[in-house]
Write an enzyme that holds these catalytic residues in place. Structure first.
Site, short mmCIF file in Angstrom:
data_model
loop_
_atom_site.label_atom_id
_atom_site.label_comp_id
_atom_site.label_asym_id
_atom_site.label_seq_id
_atom_site.Cartn_x
_atom_site.Cartn_y
_atom_site.Cartn_z
N CYS A 1 0.83 -1.21 0.00
CA CYS A 1 0.00 0.00 0.00
C CYS A 1 0.86 1.26 0.00
O CYS A 1 1.41 1.64 1.04
CB CYS A 1 -0.92 -0.04 1.22
SG CYS A 1 -1.91 1.45 1.42
N CYS B 1 -0.38 4.10 2.21
CA CYS B 1 -0.12 3.87 3.63
C CYS B 1 1.35 4.10 3.98
O CYS B 1 1.66 4.71 5.00
CB CYS B 1 -0.46 2.43 4.02
SG CYS B 1 -2.05 1.86 3.43
N ASP B 2 2.25 3.59 3.17
CA ASP B 2 3.65 3.48 3.60
C ASP B 2 4.65 4.32 2.82
O ASP B 2 5.83 4.37 3.19
CB ASP B 2 4.07 2.01 3.55
CG ASP B 2 3.27 1.16 4.54
OD1 ASP B 2 2.86 1.72 5.58
OD2 ASP B 2 3.05 -0.02 4.27
#
Ligand SMILES: Cc1cc2nc3c(=O)[nH]c(=O)nc-3n(C[C@H](O)[C@H](O)[C@H](O)COP(=O)(O)OP(=O)(O)OC[C@H]3O[C@@H](n4cnc5c(N)ncnc54)[C@H](O)[C@@H]3O)c2cc1C
Length: 307
Positions: free
Chosen positions: A131, A134-135
């Site tokens: 992701c 997300c990261d």
């Protein structure tokens, strides 16, 4: 007979449980094979509102569960094997017994596809990710690799150029499945380096507890080499966890639940929440929001039926 059964104990299922429990519906959550859902796989989560220092993914979902239990939600550590959704009451086969319920919230998520490399699972949350939203932020000025050949790989690679010093896009073929416009956008991005006809054989370094590099192999020449990277993003799609519902509820060609507006599905009294329906956003906060919507709809449905 249950008022509400929730399938799944990720952000969507846990949030639905909080709302349904606070509406006095005594929900039963069937936790499934991955208690806590996808966030139980990761380390720090920095984009869930309310935690200025970030919070560990497993702690976040555990807190949600405790909050739901505090208001009377029950959790069952089992999976739904079979479901009968077209008749009322709805019936679910769990651990050899049939559970009956007036309403059902399906929050069974969509699992990321992984490559199946020997060390991949051990490094999830420590440099291996599925992701970019997300990261990506963790890899400022670092070397990033993205694996995949579809639209999501192009999108993730483009997005990650906001952070990385370099983004290599590895694909096992010469040609991409992605749409022309996405390929052109990626090709026009000077930070993206294409590594074609190439597969990843493993990701290192488990002994250091963090990603330091990968082993690549060109499938045309057979040449193998090591390559240093800090972030390794697998972008080869997701598998919605809808197997028990096939043939009973409207699913799209990839197996995601088709929404009929709000949290409604094609089956009466069956509501959807989270990544099992959402192929676009796939975030903890959107899954939680969807869990809230599903619980409110279930509560109103029961109210209208006089329960
Ligand atoms: C490594 C990683 C890192 C991430 N980091 C972030 C981040 O930093 N921020 C962010 O916002 N998002 C992040 N995400 C995305 C986020 O985790 C998901 O969007 C979110 O978990 C979706 O919640 P969900 O409840 O819809 O599904 P899931 O979390 O996938 O939960 C699904 C649940 O359903 C259960 N289940 C499945 N099938 C059955 C069955 N047959 N019977 C019973 N139960 C079943 C599973 O056991 C699981 O409990 C990350 C994802 C991954 C993989």
């Amino acid at each position: 007979m249950r008022n509400v059964v929730i399938i799944g104990s990720g952000c969507a299922g846990n949030t639905a449980a909080i709302y349904a429990a606070r509406a006095n519906l005594k929900p039963l959550v069937i936790a499934g094979h991955e208690p806590g859902g996808q966030l139980s796989l990761t380390t720090v989560v920095e984009n869930f509102p309310g935690f200025p220092e970030g919070i560990n993914g497993p702690d976040l979902v555990e807190n949600m569960k405790k909050q739901a239990q505090h208001f009377g939600a029950e959790y069952l550590h089992a999976s739904v094997i079979e479901a009968e959704l077209s008749k009322r009451p709805i019936r679910l086969l769990v651990d050899g017994d049939w559970i009956e319920t007036r309403t059902l919230i399906i929050a069974s998520g969509a699992s990321a596809r992984w490559l199946g490399l020997p060390n991949e699972q051990k490094l999830i949350g420590h440099g291996v990710s599925s992701c970019a939203t997300c990261d990506g932020f963790f890899y400022r000025d670092k070397k990033i690799m993205v694996v995949g050949g579809g639209d999501s790989a192009m999108e993730e690679a483009n997005f990650l150029t906001r952070f990385g010093s370099e983004v290599s896009l590895v694909h096992r073929r010469e040609a991409f499945r992605a749409s022309k416009i996405m390929i052109e956008r990626a090709k026009a991005n000077p930070k993206i380096k294409f590594v074609l006809n190439t597969v990843v054989e493993d990701v290192y370094d488990v002994s250091q507890g963090v990603v330091t590099g990968v082993k690549l192999r060109n499938i045309v020449t057979g040449e193998a080499w090591d390559y240093q990277v800090d972030g390794f993003f697998v972008a080869i799609g997701h598998i919605p966890n809808t197997a028990p519902f096939i043939g009973q509820i409207d699913l799209d060609p990839d197996g995601y639940i088709v929404s009929k507006g709000g949290a409604r599905t094609s089956c009466t009294a069956v509501f959807h929440a989270g990544d099992v329906q959402d192929r676009t956003y796939r975030q903890a906060i959107t899954a939680s929001g969807a869990g809230c919507m599903a619980a409110i709809e279930a509560e109103r449905f029961l109210e209208a039926e006089g329960h």
